[in-house]
Design a protein around this motif. Structure first.
Motif, short mmCIF file in Angstrom:
data_model
loop_
_atom_site.label_atom_id
_atom_site.label_comp_id
_atom_site.label_asym_id
_atom_site.label_seq_id
_atom_site.Cartn_x
_atom_site.Cartn_y
_atom_site.Cartn_z
N LYS A 16 10.83 -7.72 -0.07
CA LYS A 16 11.01 -8.42 0.23
C LYS A 16 12.79 -8.94 -0.28
CE LYS A 16 7.58 -11.81 0.85
NZ LYS A 16 6.69 -13.14 0.03
N GLN A 17 12.64 -8.72 -1.55
CA GLN A 17 14.24 -8.57 -2.83
C GLN A 17 15.25 -7.29 -1.39
OE1 GLN A 17 14.61 -6.38 -6.50
NE2 GLN A 17 16.06 -7.41 -6.65
N ASN A 18 14.52 -6.37 -0.81
CA ASN A 18 15.44 -5.61 -0.79
C ASN A 18 15.87 -5.83 0.82
OD1 ASN A 18 14.94 -3.02 -2.59
ND2 ASN A 18 13.61 -2.29 -1.78
N GLU A 74 -2.72 -6.29 -7.14
CA GLU A 74 -1.75 -6.38 -8.36
C GLU A 74 -0.48 -5.28 -7.44
OE1 GLU A 74 -4.61 -6.60 -9.19
OE2 GLU A 74 -4.65 -8.20 -9.51
N GLU A 75 -0.55 -4.03 -7.28
CA GLU A 75 0.63 -3.34 -7.63
C GLU A 75 1.03 -3.33 -5.70
OE1 GLU A 75 -2.40 -0.26 -8.09
OE2 GLU A 75 -0.97 1.08 -8.72
N LEU A 76 0.01 -3.61 -4.52
CA LEU A 76 0.18 -5.01 -3.37
C LEU A 76 1.23 -5.77 -3.70
CD1 LEU A 76 -0.12 -3.59 -1.09
CD2 LEU A 76 -2.71 -5.03 -0.34
N SER A 77 1.19 -6.70 -4.76
CA SER A 77 2.64 -7.65 -4.60
C SER A 77 3.41 -6.81 -5.16
CB SER A 77 1.18 -8.94 -5.51
OG SER A 77 -0.08 -9.66 -5.32
N ALA A 78 3.17 -6.10 -5.94
CA ALA A 78 4.78 -6.01 -6.96
C ALA A 78 5.46 -5.36 -4.89
CB ALA A 78 4.26 -4.77 -7.10
N PHE A 79 4.83 -4.75 -4.40
CA PHE A 79 4.85 -3.82 -3.17
C PHE A 79 5.85 -4.91 -2.21
CE2 PHE A 79 5.76 -1.27 0.61
CZ PHE A 79 4.91 -2.36 1.35
N GLU A 80 5.12 -5.92 -2.15
CA GLU A 80 5.60 -7.21 -1.32
C GLU A 80 6.72 -7.64 -1.48
OE1 GLU A 80 3.52 -11.05 -2.13
OE2 GLU A 80 4.00 -11.14 0.81
N ALA A 81 6.72 -7.59 -3.52
CA ALA A 81 8.36 -8.58 -4.32
C ALA A 81 9.75 -7.47 -3.98
CB ALA A 81 7.47 -8.46 -5.21
N GLN A 102 12.32 -2.40 9.56
CA GLN A 102 11.24 -0.65 8.89
C GLN A 102 12.37 0.05 8.55
OE1 GLN A 102 8.27 1.40 11.68
NE2 GLN A 102 7.18 -0.78 11.03
N ASP A 103 13.33 -0.30 9.03
CA ASP A 103 14.71 1.07 9.28
C ASP A 103 15.28 0.83 8.80
OD1 ASP A 103 13.33 2.05 11.80
OD2 ASP A 103 15.61 1.19 13.56
N GLU A 104 15.45 -0.83 8.28
CA GLU A 104 16.79 -1.12 7.28
C GLU A 104 15.98 -0.80 5.99
OE1 GLU A 104 17.12 -5.63 7.73
OE2 GLU A 104 18.34 -5.30 5.86
N LEU A 105 15.07 -1.00 5.59
CA LEU A 105 14.19 -0.08 4.21
C LEU A 105 14.49 1.40 4.36
CD1 LEU A 105 11.12 -2.86 3.85
CD2 LEU A 105 12.94 -2.92 2.59
N GLY A 106 14.51 1.39 5.36
CA GLY A 106 14.34 2.97 5.12
C GLY A 106 13.43 4.26 4.95
N ASN A 107 13.52 5.31 3.99
CA ASN A 107 11.89 6.08 3.01
C ASN A 107 12.65 6.61 2.26
OD1 ASN A 107 11.11 5.97 5.95
ND2 ASN A 107 11.79 7.41 6.86
N LEU A 112 7.33 -12.24 5.49
CA LEU A 112 7.83 -11.16 5.44
C LEU A 112 6.54 -10.93 6.82
CD1 LEU A 112 8.76 -8.41 3.85
CD2 LEU A 112 10.12 -8.96 5.75
N ASP A 113 6.36 -10.91 8.03
CA ASP A 113 5.09 -10.80 8.68
C ASP A 113 4.87 -9.20 8.42
OD1 ASP A 113 5.28 -12.49 11.56
OD2 ASP A 113 5.28 -12.63 9.27
N TYR A 114 3.43 -8.95 8.05
CA TYR A 114 2.52 -7.51 8.15
C TYR A 114 1.99 -7.56 9.55
CZ TYR A 114 4.82 -8.31 3.31
OH TYR A 114 5.55 -7.99 2.07
#
Ligand SMILES: NC(=O)c1cnc(OC2CCCC2)nc1N
Length: 332
Positions: free
Chosen positions: A106-108, A96-103, A299-304, A114-116
């Motif tokens: 995708k939103q960001n 469930e938490e993994l799905s929250a990470f995915e959501a 990855q660069d678009e999402l940053g840290n 998305l490919d992982y």
């Protein structure tokens, strides 16, 4: 009590005692390489502190474990400052938490698909390797993320670390240094025979073996590595994490072969099931799986964040019963 039922002062005092407890456990884990609690116990207390701080941002302190990357550098080693900070990873403990990470991801990115790149989470310690014109010139531990220990001499004794790359690249790569299970069992037999305390698990054995001032001690410990990251993707000429792993192998590094490009959460869940079952058959310890956005550009678009990339997450396996049993055996 749920954090939502706490007053700010109650949350603040609970957070203070959790920080003291976590600092004690970090000292054991990062400085002495001899923890007295299971990773799972640490993770749960750490998660509680995260929840308290999320509910009451005003109680966060700059010295809180949540504000810094783990390791502590030991005296006796010269220091290395990492050109690009070595970050750790956010953890999740359920699909469930993994799905929250995915959501969230995708939103960001404003993407519906998305490919992982999904990888095994090797239970070792993070190292950095610097090459100039293809020659290995410096190796270090993560330390606090910015400053690590120079362990070049020790790393030179590890067979899987190439002294020279197949191409004259000037590049820094990162990976995990680990001790295979068989080497760990042999080492603890020797420890016992020498009347020394055994190592609690392969990760601590690897850390203890790498952070030796005498490289000969490291050489006898049969350490190994898997490379998984570089800060200089431009030098590799690749656009994805999965292609980057293939390039590391071409250059002469050892990579973990069990990576898989996944296109959705079902694929990722299937991968988790596969390696939850196969975990005991692997010749090295893993404590979860790592899910990374495959595209480097994304990855660069999402940053840290201050401490962890937004483009990857670690799914942690539940505590390993078998490991707990080993902990309980009285090592005479
Ligand atoms: N223990 C592992 O196997 C592992 C650790 N870290 C990473 O990725 C780094 C890349 C930038 C921050 C984390 N990948 C892994 N497979």
């Amino acid at each position: 009590k749920p954090v939502t039922e706490l007053t700010k002062s109650a949350a603040s005092s609970e957070a203070a005692s959790l920080r003291a407890q976590l600092d004690e456990w970090r000292q054991e884990y990062y400085v002495n390489d001899a923890p007295t609690v299971e990773d799972h116990t640490y993770d749960m207390v750490y998660q509680r502190l995260l929840d308290l701080e999320a509910a009451f941002p005003a109680i966060v302190t700059s010295d809180s474990p949540t504000q810094q990357v783990g390791d502590v550098t030991l005296p006796g080693f010269s220091k290395v400052s990492h050109a690009v900070p070595m970050l750790s990873m956010g953890d999740v403990f359920s699909i469930e938490e993994l799905s929250a990470f995915e959501a969230r991801t995708k939103q960001n990115l404003g993407q519906s698909e998305l490919d992982y790149n999904v990888e095994l989470k090797i239970d070792g310690l993070a190292i950095s390797l610097v090459y100039e014109n293809g020659i290995f010139v410096q190796g270090s531990t993560r330390g606090d993320g910015n400053i690590g220990e120079d362990i070049t001499a020790n790393l030179r004794t590890i067979k899987s670390i190439p002294k020279q790359l197949t191409e004259p690249l000037s590049i820094e790569v990162r990976g995990e240094c680990y001790m295979p299970k068989a080497a760990f069992a042999k080492l603890n037999e020797r420890q016992e025979a020498d009347g020394k305390a055994p190592f609690a698990n392969p990760r601590n054995a690897a850390a203890g073996s790498l952070r030796q001032l005498d490289p000969q001690v490291t050489a006898d410990r049969e350490l190994a590595t898997f490379i998984y990251y570089t800060a200089n993707f431009d030098d590799l000429g690749v656009a994805s994490q999965s292609d980057a792993l293939a390039r590391y192998e071409e250059l002469g590094f050892t990579i973990n072969p069990h990576y898989r490009v996944c296109h959705n959460m079902d694929d990722i869940a299937a991968y988790i099931d596969t390696y939850t079952d196969q975990r005991e058959t692997l010749s090295y310890g893993i404590d979860g799986i790592v899910v990374k956005v495959n595209s480097i550009a994304q990855q660069d678009e999402l940053g840290n964040t201050v401490k962890v990339p937004r483009w990857e997450i670690a799914y942690k396996f539940p505590p390993d019963e078998q490991q707990t049993v080993i902990q309980d055996i009285e090592w005479t």
